[in-house]
Each structure stands twice: as structure tokens, then as C-alpha cells.
Enzyme design. Structure first.
Site, PDB file in Angstrom:
ATOM      1  N   ARG A 254     -82.254  -0.951  60.099  1.00 51.91           N
ATOM      2  CA  ARG A 254     -80.993  -0.255  59.835  1.00 51.91           C
ATOM      3  C   ARG A 254     -80.090  -1.025  58.877  1.00 51.91           C
ATOM      4  NH1 ARG A 254     -79.319   0.921  65.980  1.00 51.91           N
ATOM      5  NH2 ARG A 254     -80.120  -1.212  66.095  1.00 51.91           N
TER       6      ARG A 254
ATOM      7  N   ASP B  80     -85.836  -4.216  63.004  1.00 48.15           N
ATOM      8  CA  ASP B  80     -84.675  -3.332  62.910  1.00 48.15           C
ATOM      9  C   ASP B  80     -84.416  -3.084  61.435  1.00 48.15           C
ATOM     10  OD1 ASP B  80     -82.205  -2.018  62.965  1.00 48.15           O
ATOM     11  OD2 ASP B  80     -81.488  -3.182  64.686  1.00 48.15           O
TER      12      ASP B  80
END
Length: 208
Positions: free
Chosen positions: A134, A132
Site C-alpha cells: 500500500r 504490504d
């Protein structure tokens, strides 16, 4: 004071929204100057936000949001979030972070690996990418530019709340989203529970 630069509002425009099921609502879209990642993120103001508005950080998903892909739950989550936020009053941040930050092409490459048996996180790793990628600094900038430093977060993802708190935003309650299963996304949803502790009912996420 936060250790990241302040963003400023660039423009505001009213946009009437209409979804495929007939639901419609007026939104005010806000753009920004000075976001740290240089992306064109947009804030969608819905209803009349209170002192503690309901906020969702929604990462862009072209396949789910636009094309209606049933390999994820992004499109139904977006539709649900717009109505929930409009009813209570708050903001949806539409963040240009396709594929949990790896981009559209890489996401489609990861899909091909998932077809060979890898889960969504293992597929990213096999491509040499983060599970991930982000970062929500730009989201915190957007919220502060809107005058929001305290909110309730509409999300099943505990990492979003952790990152916002680390960025100086007070997260009061984390409000879960619905569970939107299809024959094609059950493994994906189970992986989110098992790998990143999303608050979804694991017992209901069966492949059969």
C-alpha cells in the site's frame, strides 16, 4: 509544497448508510479527479468535521467488509470507524487496496498458503509479492482536495501515520481501533503485531 500533483473533487452525493446491527447514519461520498494511482477511491464525510478531524484510511476488503469473513477484522473495524467518525466528525477514506495492495485473487491465494501454516506476511512473500504494497499518496491527495492537512488518525497501523507525515499531512494523535478477535483471525492479528508493530494487545491474542 508536496511533490505530488493535486487532485480535485469530482462529485459529492449524500448516501444513507445502514449496517446489519441496525446502526444508520447519513454520509456524503466524495469522488476525485487526478489521483496518482488511477483507482476509484472514495471519501466518506461523516458528522461535522472540525479543524482537526478524525480520519481513517480503510483499505477495501471484499471478503471482510461485504461477505463478513472472520479471517480478518476489516468488517468490524469499518463498522466501528463509521460510528466513531460520525460521532466526532471526520472522514473515512475507502481505498481500493484489496489485500494490502496485492488484489483479491492474490489475497485468496495467500489465504490458501496460510491454511498450510504461513502467516499473512510470509504468504505474500511466498507468492513473490510485497508484505504490504500500500502507498498512501492518493490518500494524501484526497485529504488535500478536501482541505485537510491536519488530522487525528484512527488506526492501529504505525505505517499509515509515517506515510502521511512523509506526504506532508500533520498527524496529531493516532487513535487505536478496537480488538475484534475470532477463532479464525487470531494468528492474523498476532502477525500484524509481531511483523508490523500494530498497536494491539498481544497478550490477549491467544489461539486457545
Amino acid at each position: 509544497m508536496p511533490d505530488y500533483p493535486a487532485a480535485t473533487q469530482r462529485s459529492r452525493v449524500r448516501v444513507p448508510l445502514r449496517f446489519n446491527d441496525g446502526y444508520s447514519v447519513d454520509a456524503e461520498l466524495v469522488t476525485f479527479h487526478g489521483l496518482t494511482d488511477g483507482q476509484e477511491h472514495v471519501a466518506m464525510i461523516l458528522g461535522t468535521p472540525s479543524a482537526t478531524p478524525l480520519v481513517r484510511l480503510h483499505s477495501e476488503c471484499l471478503t471482510g467488509d461485504v461477505f463478513g469473513s472472520s479471517r480478518c477484522d476489516c468488517g468490524p473495524q469499518l463498522r466501528e470507524a463509521v460510528e466513531q467518525i460520525a460521532t466526532r466528525g471526520g472522514v473515512l477514506l475507502y481505498l481500493r487496496q484489496e489485500g494490502r495492495g496485492i488484489g483479491l485473487y492474490n489475497k485468496l491465494d495467500a489465504y490458501a498458503l496460510q491454511d498450510e501454516g504461513l502467516d499473512t506476511y510470509a504468504a505474500n512473500t511466498a507468492l513473490g509479492l510485497p508484505e504490504d504494497a500500500r502507498d498512501y499518496t492518493a490518500a494524501a491527495q484526497m485529504l488535500r482536495a478536501l482541505g485537510i492537512t491536519e488530522l487525528d488518525l484512527l488506526s492501529n497501523n504505525p505505517d499509515k501515520a509515517v506515510q502521511l507525515r512523509d506526504l506532508g499531512i500533520t498527524v496529531g494523535h493516532r487513535v487505536p481501533t478496537g480488538v475484534f478477535t475470532t477463532a479464525h483471525n487470531v494468528r492474523y492479528l498476532r502477525a500484524k503485531v509481531l511483523q508490523t508493530q500494530h498497536t494491539l494487545p498481544l497478550a490477549k491474542l491467544t489461539a486457545g
